[in-house]
Design a protein around this motif. Structure first.
Motif, PDB file in Angstrom:
ATOM      1  N   ARG A  11       4.543  -2.552  -7.556  1.00 11.06           N
ATOM      2  CA  ARG A  11       5.739  -2.173  -8.322  1.00 11.06           C
ATOM      3  C   ARG A  11       6.645  -1.227  -7.537  1.00 11.06           C
ATOM      4  N   SER A  12       6.768  -1.500  -6.244  1.00 10.04           N
ATOM      5  CA  SER A  12       7.628  -0.669  -5.401  1.00 10.04           C
ATOM      6  C   SER A  12       8.442  -1.586  -4.498  1.00 10.04           C
ATOM      7  N   ARG A  13       9.183  -0.966  -3.572  1.00  9.90           N
ATOM      8  CA  ARG A  13       9.904  -1.773  -2.587  1.00  9.90           C
ATOM      9  C   ARG A  13       8.944  -2.569  -1.692  1.00  9.90           C
ATOM     10  N   GLY A  14       7.657  -2.273  -1.798  1.00 12.14           N
ATOM     11  CA  GLY A  14       6.679  -3.056  -1.052  1.00 12.14           C
ATOM     12  C   GLY A  14       6.767  -4.538  -1.375  1.00 12.14           C
ATOM     13  N   GLY A  34      -1.798   5.322  -2.279  1.00 16.08           N
ATOM     14  CA  GLY A  34      -1.665   6.168  -3.464  1.00 16.08           C
ATOM     15  C   GLY A  34      -0.661   7.263  -3.138  1.00 16.08           C
ATOM     16  N   TRP A  35       0.253   7.521  -4.050  1.00 17.44           N
ATOM     17  CA  TRP A  35       1.321   8.498  -3.733  1.00 17.44           C
ATOM     18  C   TRP A  35       0.758   9.889  -3.435  1.00 17.44           C
ATOM     19  N   GLY A  36      -0.322  10.248  -4.129  1.00 23.01           N
ATOM     20  CA  GLY A  36      -0.852  11.599  -3.936  1.00 23.01           C
ATOM     21  C   GLY A  36      -1.878  11.679  -2.817  1.00 23.01           C
ATOM     22  N   ASP A  37      -2.182  10.552  -2.219  1.00 23.60           N
ATOM     23  CA  ASP A  37      -3.272  10.522  -1.237  1.00 23.60           C
ATOM     24  C   ASP A  37      -2.939   9.463  -0.192  1.00 23.60           C
ATOM     25  N   LYS A  38      -1.922   9.777   0.618  1.00 23.25           N
ATOM     26  CA  LYS A  38      -1.451   8.758   1.562  1.00 23.25           C
ATOM     27  C   LYS A  38      -2.394   8.644   2.754  1.00 23.25           C
ATOM     28  N   PRO A  39      -2.710   7.420   3.173  1.00 21.11           N
ATOM     29  CA  PRO A  39      -3.631   7.250   4.302  1.00 21.11           C
ATOM     30  C   PRO A  39      -3.058   7.886   5.577  1.00 21.11           C
ATOM     31  N   LEU A  48       7.654   9.599   7.191  1.00 23.76           N
ATOM     32  CA  LEU A  48       8.183   9.696   5.829  1.00 23.76           C
ATOM     33  C   LEU A  48       7.118   9.333   4.788  1.00 23.76           C
ATOM     34  N   GLY A  49       6.099   8.621   5.225  1.00 27.16           N
ATOM     35  CA  GLY A  49       5.044   8.200   4.298  1.00 27.16           C
ATOM     36  C   GLY A  49       5.532   7.190   3.280  1.00 27.16           C
ATOM     37  N   LYS A  50       6.572   6.456   3.624  1.00 26.33           N
ATOM     38  CA  LYS A  50       7.172   5.507   2.681  1.00 26.33           C
ATOM     39  C   LYS A  50       6.540   4.124   2.802  1.00 26.33           C
ATOM     40  N   VAL A  51       6.571   3.399   1.697  1.00 27.22           N
ATOM     41  CA  VAL A  51       6.241   1.972   1.723  1.00 27.22           C
ATOM     42  C   VAL A  51       7.528   1.215   1.369  1.00 27.22           C
ATOM     43  N   PRO A  52       7.681   0.024   1.921  1.00 23.21           N
ATOM     44  CA  PRO A  52       6.764  -0.664   2.816  1.00 23.21           C
ATOM     45  C   PRO A  52       6.834  -0.122   4.242  1.00 23.21           C
ATOM     46  N   THR A  53       5.652  -0.105   4.879  1.00 26.69           N
ATOM     47  CA  THR A  53       5.568   0.123   6.330  1.00 26.69           C
ATOM     48  C   THR A  53       4.658  -0.964   6.880  1.00 26.69           C
ATOM     49  N   VAL A 158      16.097 -12.692   0.668  1.00 21.54           N
ATOM     50  CA  VAL A 158      14.912 -11.949   0.210  1.00 21.54           C
ATOM     51  C   VAL A 158      15.331 -10.520  -0.106  1.00 21.54           C
ATOM     52  N   TYR A 159      16.091  -9.937   0.800  1.00 21.98           N
ATOM     53  CA  TYR A 159      16.475  -8.540   0.599  1.00 21.98           C
ATOM     54  C   TYR A 159      17.551  -8.398  -0.477  1.00 21.98           C
ATOM     55  N   LEU A 160      18.537  -9.262  -0.427  1.00 15.64           N
ATOM     56  CA  LEU A 160      19.630  -9.158  -1.403  1.00 15.64           C
ATOM     57  C   LEU A 160      19.110  -9.375  -2.834  1.00 15.64           C
TER      58      LEU A 160
HETATM   59  N1  LIG Z   1      14.636   3.174   2.817  1.00 19.14           N
HETATM   60  C1  LIG Z   1      13.287   2.747   2.511  1.00 19.14           C
HETATM   61  C2  LIG Z   1      12.903   3.344   1.182  1.00 19.14           C
HETATM   62  C3  LIG Z   1      11.441   3.163   0.903  1.00 19.14           C
HETATM   63  C4  LIG Z   1      11.004   3.969  -0.330  1.00 19.14           C
HETATM   64  O1  LIG Z   1      11.702   4.891  -0.776  1.00 19.14           O
HETATM   65  N2  LIG Z   1       9.835   3.618  -0.883  1.00 19.14           N
HETATM   66  C5  LIG Z   1       9.309   4.344  -2.005  1.00 19.14           C
HETATM   67  C6  LIG Z   1       8.680   3.361  -2.997  1.00 19.14           C
HETATM   68  S1  LIG Z   1       9.852   2.228  -3.690  1.00 19.14           S
HETATM   69  C7  LIG Z   1       8.189   5.278  -1.526  1.00 19.14           C
HETATM   70  O2  LIG Z   1       7.478   4.977  -0.601  1.00 19.14           O
HETATM   71  N3  LIG Z   1       8.035   6.415  -2.227  1.00 19.14           N
HETATM   72  C8  LIG Z   1       6.955   7.319  -1.990  1.00 19.14           C
HETATM   73  C9  LIG Z   1       7.362   8.600  -1.339  1.00 19.14           C
HETATM   74  O3  LIG Z   1       8.505   8.766  -0.934  1.00 19.14           O
HETATM   75  O4  LIG Z   1       6.476   9.444  -1.190  1.00 19.14           O
HETATM   76  C10 LIG Z   1      13.215   1.224   2.488  1.00 19.14           C
HETATM   77  O5  LIG Z   1      14.233   0.586   2.184  1.00 19.14           O
HETATM   78  O6  LIG Z   1      12.159   0.642   2.762  1.00 19.14           O
END
Ligand SMILES: N[C@@H](CCC(=O)N[C@@H](CS)C(=O)NCC(=O)O)C(=O)O
Length: 210
Positions: A11-14, A34-39, A48-53, A158-160
């Protein structure tokens, strides 16, 4: 080892990257975040710890790609046999609408979602101009074209579409006929359906907080 390691959260940008991975038929292993426990491996790859990576385990070494739009374009380039890259004639539309979706459209939706009001006199400075101008530009293009590049689905869609889904689901975007028809066309892709099913299963099996 799989060709790609995919850090995601249901349920994220993943879901955007998952759709792209399914479109190209990639061999990938999912690491739920997990947001509170990032690998540690995610933080090492993307501070940044963001998903998707995504980590591509290429023959000559690992390559990290973050940013959902970049992951989409990277995968289309790595898997040209999937047929999702633009032809030279489609290339203008492809790049234009991908960057439009990642820049102006995301900014316009985020501003609307967070209630940021842009003073009319700053429209010339803000890249999206205004929410209404952004929506009108998209409406004009999708009323005249089935897909970002015209009559053929490419990775730009896909992105749009994913930005559309966010905007439509949160009732940020108006439910224009052209937007709904576009989303429906793209959602009919088997790769989208597979990615959505995988996202739901990941949510069910991990209960990772979204
Ligand atoms: N600019 C990034 C944004 C990614 C992003 O913000 N992902 C959110 C989930 S939708 C995330 O990882 N949030 C967790 C956090 O920031 O700790 C992209 O387009 O991929």
């Amino acid at each position: 080892m799989a060709t790609y390691t995919f850090f995601t959260n249901p349920r994220s940008r993943g879901l955007i990257a998952s759709w792209a991975l399914h479109e190209v038929g990639a061999d990938f292993a999912v690491v739920p975040v997990g947001w509170g426990d990032k690998p540690a491996a995610l933080l090492a790859a993307n501070p940044l710890g963001k998903v998707p990576t995504l980590v591509h385990h290429a023959a000559e070494g690992d390559r990290v790609v973050s940013e959902a739009a970049a992951i989409c374009t990277y995968l289309a380039e790595q898997h040209p046999e999937a047929g999702l890259l633009p032809t030279p004639a489609e290339s203008g539309h492809y790049h234009r609408w991908l960057f439009f979706a990642a820049g102006p459209l995301e900014q316009a939706l985020m501003a609307r979602m967070l209630g940021w009001e842009l003073p009319a006199e700053r429209e010339g400075t803000a890249g999206f101009g205004s929410f209404d101008r952004t929506v009108a530009a998209l409406d004009a293009h999708l009323s005249a074209n089935a897909y970002a590049c015209g009559d053929r689905f490419t990775m730009a869609d896909v992105y749009l579409t994913s930005q559309f889904d966010w905007g439509l689901n949160l009732k940020l975007l108006p439910r224009h006929d052209a937007f709904l028809a576009y989303a429906e066309r793209c959602h009919a892709r088997s790769a989208y359906q597979a990615a959505l099913a995988a996202d739901r299963e990941l949510y069910r099996s991990t209960r990772v907080e979204a």
